[in-house]
Design an enzyme around this catalytic site. Structure first.
Site, PDB file in Angstrom:
ATOM      1  N   ARG A 237       0.859  -1.174   0.000  1.00  0.00           N
ATOM      2  CA  ARG A 237       0.000   0.000   0.000  1.00  0.00           C
ATOM      3  C   ARG A 237       0.898   1.228   0.000  1.00  0.00           C
ATOM      4  O   ARG A 237       1.977   1.232   0.602  1.00  0.00           O
ATOM      5  CB  ARG A 237      -0.923   0.011   1.233  1.00  0.00           C
ATOM      6  CG  ARG A 237      -2.114  -0.922   1.115  1.00  0.00           C
ATOM      7  CD  ARG A 237      -3.119  -0.427   0.086  1.00  0.00           C
ATOM      8  NE  ARG A 237      -4.299  -1.252  -0.021  1.00  0.00           N
ATOM      9  CZ  ARG A 237      -4.504  -2.188  -0.954  1.00  0.00           C
ATOM     10  NH1 ARG A 237      -3.551  -2.417  -1.857  1.00  0.00           N
ATOM     11  NH2 ARG A 237      -5.618  -2.871  -0.998  1.00  0.00           N
ATOM     12  N   GLU A 266      -2.768   7.936  -3.867  1.00  0.00           N
ATOM     13  CA  GLU A 266      -3.201   7.369  -5.153  1.00  0.00           C
ATOM     14  C   GLU A 266      -4.594   7.867  -5.554  1.00  0.00           C
ATOM     15  O   GLU A 266      -5.469   7.938  -4.697  1.00  0.00           O
ATOM     16  CB  GLU A 266      -3.212   5.845  -4.972  1.00  0.00           C
ATOM     17  CG  GLU A 266      -3.272   5.032  -6.217  1.00  0.00           C
ATOM     18  CD  GLU A 266      -3.014   3.556  -5.922  1.00  0.00           C
ATOM     19  OE1 GLU A 266      -3.803   2.726  -6.405  1.00  0.00           O
ATOM     20  OE2 GLU A 266      -2.054   3.254  -5.190  1.00  0.00           O
ATOM     21  N   HIS A 284      -0.785   0.707 -10.396  1.00  0.00           N
ATOM     22  CA  HIS A 284      -1.431  -0.278  -9.516  1.00  0.00           C
ATOM     23  C   HIS A 284      -1.903  -1.490 -10.333  1.00  0.00           C
ATOM     24  O   HIS A 284      -3.097  -1.822 -10.362  1.00  0.00           O
ATOM     25  CB  HIS A 284      -2.605   0.345  -8.755  1.00  0.00           C
ATOM     26  CG  HIS A 284      -2.923  -0.376  -7.480  1.00  0.00           C
ATOM     27  ND1 HIS A 284      -3.265   0.271  -6.325  1.00  0.00           N
ATOM     28  CD2 HIS A 284      -2.953  -1.704  -7.178  1.00  0.00           C
ATOM     29  CE1 HIS A 284      -3.497  -0.620  -5.367  1.00  0.00           C
ATOM     30  NE2 HIS A 284      -3.305  -1.827  -5.867  1.00  0.00           N
TER      31      HIS A 284
END
Length: 318
Positions: A237, A266, A284
């Site tokens: 993460r 993000e 991602h």
């Protein structure tokens, strides 16, 4: 028939499976739910299938006691965007989709290891820009990965899958940090501190869960412990890494490069990272393969089905 909200468009197979069991509304919008939309969904639906970006914080649950929604079946293994304790306090179950994501995420880690170490992104940009002068003996010399030491931070399912690929595929020595002991089918040394792993490894790979306990756990001190020839890879993460500290370490040449699939805010990616040739940036892509996303969605649907059949969902986290 129970009424379910799916917060993002899903592969056709997943939508079909959900509609076989439930009265489904699926948004056609890929933006995260806003707080008001989340509160409304808790009141209107029996269950919700949310995903990354749908920030079900404690505030969203403040007036959810007795709400219609009884389960959040998260699409993804990471669920740090959901306050699972707050959900439990108002009687809402939370599930996730482990297992389905393991190999795909480990594959992306290997992609980033190789791209960062061998300067693949920089080289591809050079060719596309028409600036490649041709081969020469000292052109774009990078780090030879085979036989080097990889340091895994977090030796859960994904961390072990990465370590296995590094050991058996590239003959790498494996060192790792994990809160509990792990039994491996190959030699891997557990070290007591993250800084110890950072100091010994040529490539540091982060495979920790997100959440308050791990936020900024990769900080300036950890980055300072790394070798100046070291590379940092994050497939966990974004907020596990102190992005400002990483940018400073890269700018000052204290580490050689970084490969990132996730970001602290993000989808915002700092301009400083985008400007650096020694940073590989992916959008991602960890689980971005059709069969993997189908498996994740089907697992989430199975969690919903089990819950409403009066069973304990196979992947309940709270």
């Amino acid at each position: 028939m129970k009424r379910i909200l799916i917060t993002r468009p899903m592969p056709a197979r997943v939508a079909e499976a959900a509609r076989a069991h439930f009265d489904v509304e699926m948004r056609d919008d890929n933006t995260p739910l806003k707080p008001g939309q989340m509160r409304g969904a808790l009141a209107l639906y029996d269950g919700i299938l949310p995903t990354l970006g749908d920030m079900f914080s404690a505030d969203v649950f403040t007036e959810a006691e007795g709400s219609r929604c009884r389960i959040l079946a998260n699409f993804g293994v990471g669920y740090n965007h959901i306050d699972a304790d707050a959900a439990r306090s108002v009687g809402i179950a939370v599930t996730n989709t482990p297992g389905a994501v393991t190999d795909a995420t480990a594959d992306i880690a290997m992609t980033l290891i190789l791209m960062s170490a061998r300067r693949a992104g920089e080289g591809e940009r050079l060719v596309r820009a028409g600036k490649w002068p041709g081969w020469n003996p000292t052109q774009m010399l990078g780090l030879h990965v085979t036989g080097k030491t990889v340091g895994i931070i977090g030796m859960g399912r994904i961390g072990q899958a990465i370590a296995r690929r590094c050991h058996f595929g590239f003959g790498m020595e494996v060192v790792y940090y994990n809160r509990s002991d792990k039994q491996m089918e190959f030699e891997a040394r557990q070290l007591p501190r993250i800084e110890d792993v950072a100091a010994e490894a040529d490539i540091v790979v982060i495979a920790l869960p997100g959440g308050a306990e791990t936020k900024h756990i990769i900080n300036a001190e950890v980055l300072a412990a790394m070798k100046p020839t070291g590379h940092l890879v994050n497939i966990a993460r974004g907020d596990v890494v102190d992005e400002a500290a990483l940018i400073a370490a890269l700018k000052d040449g204290r580490i050689a490069g970084a490969g990132l699939d996730v970001y602290e805010r993000e989808p915002e990616v700092p301009d400083a990272l985008k400007a650096m040739e020694n940073v590989t940036l992916l959008p991602h892509l960890g689980t971005a393969a059709l069969d993997v996303r189908e498996a994740m969605g089907l697992m989430a649907v199975d969690n919903l089905r089990a819950f409403f059949d009066g069973e304990t969902p196979p992947n309940q986290v709270n």
